[in-house]
Scaffold this motif. Structure first.
Motif, mmCIF file in Angstrom:
data_model
loop_
_atom_site.group_PDB
_atom_site.id
_atom_site.type_symbol
_atom_site.label_atom_id
_atom_site.label_comp_id
_atom_site.label_asym_id
_atom_site.label_seq_id
_atom_site.Cartn_x
_atom_site.Cartn_y
_atom_site.Cartn_z
ATOM 1 N N GLY A 295 0.818 -1.207 0.000
ATOM 2 C CA GLY A 295 0.000 0.000 0.000
ATOM 3 C C GLY A 295 0.852 1.257 0.000
ATOM 4 O O GLY A 295 0.555 2.221 -0.713
ATOM 5 N N LEU A 296 1.922 1.249 0.785
ATOM 6 C CA LEU A 296 2.820 2.412 0.831
ATOM 7 C C LEU A 296 3.555 2.592 -0.498
ATOM 8 O O LEU A 296 3.774 3.721 -0.937
ATOM 9 N N CYS A 297 3.906 1.489 -1.131
ATOM 10 C CA CYS A 297 4.542 1.580 -2.463
ATOM 11 C C CYS A 297 3.567 2.134 -3.492
ATOM 12 O O CYS A 297 3.948 2.945 -4.336
ATOM 13 N N LEU A 298 2.313 1.704 -3.411
ATOM 14 C CA LEU A 298 1.297 2.231 -4.322
ATOM 15 C C LEU A 298 1.049 3.714 -4.054
ATOM 16 O O LEU A 298 0.833 4.493 -4.982
ATOM 17 N N ARG A 299 1.062 4.097 -2.771
ATOM 18 C CA ARG A 299 0.911 5.514 -2.416
ATOM 19 C C ARG A 299 2.004 6.327 -3.089
ATOM 20 O O ARG A 299 1.752 7.364 -3.701
ATOM 21 N N GLU A 300 3.227 5.840 -2.963
ATOM 22 C CA GLU A 300 4.373 6.550 -3.532
ATOM 23 C C GLU A 300 4.322 6.570 -5.066
ATOM 24 O O GLU A 300 4.456 7.616 -5.686
ATOM 25 N N GLY A 301 4.124 5.402 -5.634
ATOM 26 C CA GLY A 301 4.209 5.276 -7.087
ATOM 27 C C GLY A 301 3.029 5.819 -7.854
ATOM 28 O O GLY A 301 3.200 6.460 -8.893
ATOM 29 N N LEU B 125 -3.711 6.964 3.694
ATOM 30 C CA LEU B 125 -2.892 6.323 4.738
ATOM 31 C C LEU B 125 -3.770 5.569 5.740
ATOM 32 O O LEU B 125 -3.432 4.466 6.167
ATOM 33 N N ARG B 126 -4.894 6.166 6.106
ATOM 34 C CA ARG B 126 -5.808 5.499 7.045
ATOM 35 C C ARG B 126 -6.349 4.201 6.430
ATOM 36 O O ARG B 126 -6.474 3.183 7.117
ATOM 37 N N LYS B 127 -6.664 4.238 5.146
ATOM 38 C CA LYS B 127 -7.170 3.035 4.473
ATOM 39 C C LYS B 127 -6.086 1.961 4.392
ATOM 40 O O LYS B 127 -6.362 0.783 4.602
ATOM 41 N N ILE B 128 -4.866 2.368 4.068
ATOM 42 C CA ILE B 128 -3.767 1.405 3.969
ATOM 43 C C ILE B 128 -3.531 0.719 5.304
ATOM 44 O O ILE B 128 -3.350 -0.501 5.382
ATOM 45 N N ILE C 286 -2.986 11.836 12.829
ATOM 46 C CA ILE C 286 -2.304 11.714 11.540
ATOM 47 C C ILE C 286 -0.786 11.694 11.723
ATOM 48 O O ILE C 286 -0.066 11.053 10.959
ATOM 49 N N GLU C 287 -0.302 12.382 12.752
ATOM 50 C CA GLU C 287 1.139 12.382 13.032
ATOM 51 C C GLU C 287 1.631 10.957 13.266
ATOM 52 O O GLU C 287 2.704 10.575 12.818
ATOM 53 N N SER C 288 0.810 10.180 13.971
ATOM 54 C CA SER C 288 1.176 8.783 14.247
ATOM 55 C C SER C 288 1.268 7.976 12.960
ATOM 56 O O SER C 288 2.161 7.141 12.810
ATOM 57 N N LEU D 148 4.528 9.040 11.162
ATOM 58 C CA LEU D 148 5.722 8.578 11.876
ATOM 59 C C LEU D 148 5.848 7.056 11.838
ATOM 60 O O LEU D 148 6.942 6.525 11.667
ATOM 61 N N GLU D 149 4.742 6.370 11.980
ATOM 62 C CA GLU D 149 4.766 4.906 11.997
ATOM 63 C C GLU D 149 5.164 4.322 10.644
ATOM 64 O O GLU D 149 5.851 3.312 10.571
#
Length: 161
Positions: A14-20, A52-55, A64-66, A69-70
């Motif tokens: 999910g984070l890779c998809l967010r980035e890409g 981010l919340r969905k991922i 959102i800071e958490s 940072l996480e």
């Protein structure tokens, strides 16, 4: 993502998809955007925060800071600053007779509200990048990007605190 069996790797995917897909899609050519105000950035960040919340399958009340940072993610405002400052290096290393250089130096000579030159100067001040244009011009691209990346990470951490 829910339909693909990724198991323990679902968050990383999910984070890779967010980035890409998301960041590179929504911030296309953001290095040359000007006149962007905080309210505009906040609107973009709301979408990013929702993603981010969905991922992470996080509750809507999770700070959102958490989430940033996480996951080690950087808010969009700092990604935009990074891209603008990196583009400044590109501008300064171009031939001074090129149109983009002429426009930039014209904005430096006669600054007006929301000009790109003022925006990038403010970005550099925000991340505490105290370096002259001549030093930027003489610096290798990789070294400059590394310096900016470090300053962005520190500024992001201070922002999230």
């Amino acid at each position: 993502m829910e339909e693909v069996p990724l198991g323990v790797h679902i968050i990383q995917a999910g984070l890779c998809l967010r980035e890409g897909m998301f960041i590179n899609g929504i911030l296309t050519n953001s290095e040359v955007w000007y006149g962007l105000h905080d309210k505009d950035i906040i609107e973009l960040e709301k979408v990013d925060e929702y993603l981010l919340r969905k991922i992470l399958n996080a509750h809507s009340k999770t700070p959102i800071e958490s989430l940033y940072l996480e996951t080690g993610s950087i808010p969009l405002r700092f990604i935009i600053k990074n891209r603008r400052i990196s583009y400044l290096h590109h501008l300064l290393t171009r031939n001074e007779n090129e149109l983009i250089s002429k426009v930039y130096f014209s904005q430096k000579r006669k600054p007006q509200k929301d000009d790109w030159a003022l925006t990038v100067e403010n970005d550099m001040n925000d991340i505490k990048l105290d370096i002259t244009e001549n030093s930027i011009k003489l610096m290798k691209k990789i070294k400059f990007k590394k310096l900016v990346k470090e300053k962005i990470r520190k500024a992001t951490l201070n922002y999230l605190k």
